[in-house]
Design a protein around this motif. Structure first.
Motif, short mmCIF file in Angstrom:
data_model
loop_
_atom_site.label_atom_id
_atom_site.label_comp_id
_atom_site.label_asym_id
_atom_site.label_seq_id
_atom_site.Cartn_x
_atom_site.Cartn_y
_atom_site.Cartn_z
N VAL A 143 0.82 -1.21 0.00
CA VAL A 143 0.00 0.00 0.00
C VAL A 143 0.85 1.26 0.00
CG1 VAL A 143 -1.68 1.34 1.32
CG2 VAL A 143 -1.95 -1.13 1.09
N LEU A 144 1.78 1.35 0.94
CA LEU A 144 2.46 2.63 1.16
C LEU A 144 3.71 2.83 0.31
CD1 LEU A 144 2.11 3.21 5.01
CD2 LEU A 144 0.62 3.89 3.13
N VAL A 145 4.47 1.77 0.05
CA VAL A 145 5.71 1.96 -0.72
C VAL A 145 5.43 2.50 -2.12
CG1 VAL A 145 7.70 0.80 -1.73
CG2 VAL A 145 7.04 0.30 0.63
N PRO A 146 4.47 1.92 -2.90
CA PRO A 146 4.19 2.51 -4.21
C PRO A 146 3.66 3.94 -4.14
CG PRO A 146 3.28 0.30 -4.06
CD PRO A 146 3.70 0.68 -2.68
N VAL A 147 2.85 4.23 -3.10
CA VAL A 147 2.36 5.60 -2.93
C VAL A 147 3.54 6.55 -2.69
CG1 VAL A 147 1.03 7.15 -1.45
CG2 VAL A 147 0.09 4.93 -2.11
N ALA A 148 4.47 6.15 -1.82
CA ALA A 148 5.63 6.99 -1.53
C ALA A 148 6.48 7.20 -2.78
CB ALA A 148 6.47 6.35 -0.43
N ILE A 149 6.64 6.14 -3.58
CA ILE A 149 7.42 6.28 -4.82
C ILE A 149 6.72 7.26 -5.77
CG2 ILE A 149 8.18 5.06 -6.90
CD1 ILE A 149 8.61 2.59 -5.13
N GLY A 150 5.40 7.12 -5.89
CA GLY A 150 4.65 8.03 -6.75
C GLY A 150 4.77 9.48 -6.30
N MET A 151 4.68 9.70 -4.99
CA MET A 151 4.82 11.06 -4.46
C MET A 151 6.22 11.61 -4.71
SD MET A 151 2.70 10.81 -0.86
CE MET A 151 3.04 12.54 -0.46
N LEU A 152 7.23 10.75 -4.57
CA LEU A 152 8.60 11.18 -4.82
C LEU A 152 8.79 11.56 -6.29
CD1 LEU A 152 11.48 11.53 -3.73
CD2 LEU A 152 11.91 9.13 -4.28
N VAL A 153 8.23 10.74 -7.18
CA VAL A 153 8.31 11.06 -8.61
C VAL A 153 7.63 12.39 -8.90
CG1 VAL A 153 7.54 10.36 -10.92
CG2 VAL A 153 8.52 8.67 -9.36
N ARG A 154 6.47 12.61 -8.29
CA ARG A 154 5.75 13.88 -8.51
C ARG A 154 6.56 15.06 -7.99
NH1 ARG A 154 0.54 15.68 -9.50
NH2 ARG A 154 0.06 17.71 -8.57
N ALA A 155 7.20 14.89 -6.84
CA ALA A 155 7.99 15.98 -6.26
C ALA A 155 9.22 16.30 -7.09
CB ALA A 155 8.38 15.63 -4.83
N ARG A 156 9.85 15.26 -7.66
CA ARG A 156 11.10 15.47 -8.40
C ARG A 156 10.86 15.73 -9.88
NH1 ARG A 156 15.62 13.19 -5.93
NH2 ARG A 156 16.75 14.07 -7.72
N PHE A 157 9.83 15.11 -10.45
CA PHE A 157 9.58 15.20 -11.90
C PHE A 157 8.10 15.52 -12.11
CE2 PHE A 157 12.78 11.90 -11.05
CZ PHE A 157 13.90 12.49 -11.62
N GLY A 158 7.73 16.73 -11.74
CA GLY A 158 6.32 17.12 -11.74
C GLY A 158 5.64 16.98 -13.09
N ALA A 159 6.30 17.43 -14.16
CA ALA A 159 5.71 17.38 -15.49
C ALA A 159 5.47 15.93 -15.93
CB ALA A 159 6.61 18.10 -16.51
N PHE A 160 6.43 15.07 -15.65
CA PHE A 160 6.29 13.65 -15.99
C PHE A 160 5.14 13.03 -15.21
CE2 PHE A 160 7.31 9.22 -14.87
CZ PHE A 160 7.32 8.66 -16.14
#
Length: 289
Positions: A143-160
Motif C-alpha cells: 500500500v504505502l511503498v508505491p504511494v511513496a514512490i509516486g509522491m517522490l516522482v511527482r515531487a522530483r519530476f512534476g511534469a512527468f
C-alpha cells in the motif's frame, strides 16, 4: 506459487503508484481545511462500516470464509475510482484525494486488525489463517511503498507525473476489471453458488455505504460538495486491495469472492447514486467543514 499471488501484488502496486503520482504532502495537510468533513468520513470508514458489515453478515448468515471476506472488504480503504466518480458528479475532489491518502495509511493497521478479529469470531479455516506480523508488513509494502514512490516522482519530476497520472488511472480501472475477471474465472465452478450467497449482501452493503457516506456529513451540516466526496470515498472501496490480501497473502480464493462481486456491483450503484445526487436540488447547506 499461484499466478494470482504474483500478479495481484503487481496490479495493486500499479494502482497505488497511480495514487501517489497525484499526491503531495499538502494533500495530507489539507485535512485541516476540512476538519469536520474529514473526521466524519474517517469515523464512518473505520468504525461504522465494519460494524454495519458485521450486522449484515450475521443477518445473511454467511459461511465463515465469505463472512471474513465481507469484513475484509469493509475494512479496505476508499479506491482511486472514488476520485473519478466524485469529479463526474460534483464532489470536492481535493477532499477525496485527502481521504484516500489518509485511509490508505490507516488501512495498513486497520485491515489486519479487522481481518484477524473476523477470523477469530467466525472461526474461518480453523486458526491456520491470519494476517500475522510478516503479512501485515506485506500490506504496508503493497500500500504505502508505491504511494511513496509516486509522491517522490511527482515531487522530483512534476511534469512527468502530470503526464502519467491519467494513463495510470485508466490502467488502474482496467486492472481492477481484469482482477475481478480473474477471480471469477478461477472460481467459475462455484460462481453460481457464490453469487447466491453474496450477491444481495454486497449490493445492500454498497447502497448503504453510499447512503451513509452522503447523509452522515449532511446530518452534521457539511457542505454538499464535501458530502458527495464523502459518499464516493466511503461507498467505493479498494476491492483490488482486499482481493490481493485474500488471494495473495492469505491464499484463499473464496475469501476474495465478496470483493470481486462488489467490484462489479459498485460501478453501477455508485453511478446511480451520483445521478440521483446530481438531480437533487443544488441548494446548499452552509459548509461546516
Amino acid at each position: 506459487m499461484s499466478l494470482a499471488s504474483v500478479l495481484l501484488p503487481i496490479a495493486l502496486a500499479i494502482i497505488m503508484l497511480g495514487l501517489g503520482l497525484g499526491l503531495t504532502v499538502a494533500d495530507f495537510r489539507r485535512v485541516l481545511a476540512y476538519p469536520k468533513a474529514s473526521v466524519i468520513a474517517l469515523v464512518c470508514q473505520i468504525l461504522l462500516l465494519p460494524a454495519l458489515c458485521l450486522g449484515l453478515v450475521l443477518l445473511f448468515d454467511l459461511p465463515p470464509v465469505l463472512a471474513v471476506g465481507m469484513m475484509l472488504l469493509a475494512a479496505s480503504p476508499g479506491g482511486t475510482t472514488a476520485n473519478l466518480y466524485s469529479h463526474l458528479f460534483g464532489g470536492d475532489v481535493a477532499l477525496n484525494v485527502t481521504l484516500t491518502a489518509i485511509n490508505s495509511v490507516l488501512a495498513v493497521f486497520t485491515m489486519p486488525l479487522v481481518t484477524n478479529l473476523a477470523i477469530g469470531y467466525f472461526g474461518a479455516e480453523s486458526g491456520a489463517l491470519g494476517l500475522q506480523f510478516d503479512k501485515s508488513l506485506q500490506v504496508f509494502a503493497l500500500v504505502l511503498v508505491p504511494v511513496a514512490i509516486g509522491m517522490l516522482v511527482r515531487a522530483r519530476f512534476g511534469a512527468f507525473a502530470e503526464r502519467m497520472h491519467k494513463p495510470v488511472k485508466i490502467a488502474s480501472a482496467v486492472i481492477l476489471f481484469l482482477v475481478v475477471v480473474g477471480v471469477v474465472l478461477q472460481e467459475r465452478a462455484n460462481i453460481g453458488g457464490y453469487i447466491r450467497d453474496v450477491g444481495l449482501i454486497t449490493l445492500v452493503f454498497s447502497v448503504l455505504s453510499l447512503a451513509i457516506g452522503y447523509w452522515a456529513p449532511r446530518l452534521f451540516k457539511v457542505g454538499r460538495e464535501q458530502a458527495i466526496a464523502s459518499c464516493m470515498e466511503i461507498g467505493i472501496h479498494n476491492a483490488t486491495l482486499s482481493i490481493t490480501v485474500a488471494m495473495g497473502l492469505l491464499a484463499i480464493p473464496q475469501m476474495a469472492v465478496p470483493s470481486a462481486t462488489y467490484g462489479v456491483i459498485m460501478f453501477f450503484t455508485a453511478a446511480a447514486a451520483g445521478f440521483l445526487l446530481r438531480r437533487r436540488s443544488p441548494a446548499e447547506v452552509p459548509a461546516g467543514s
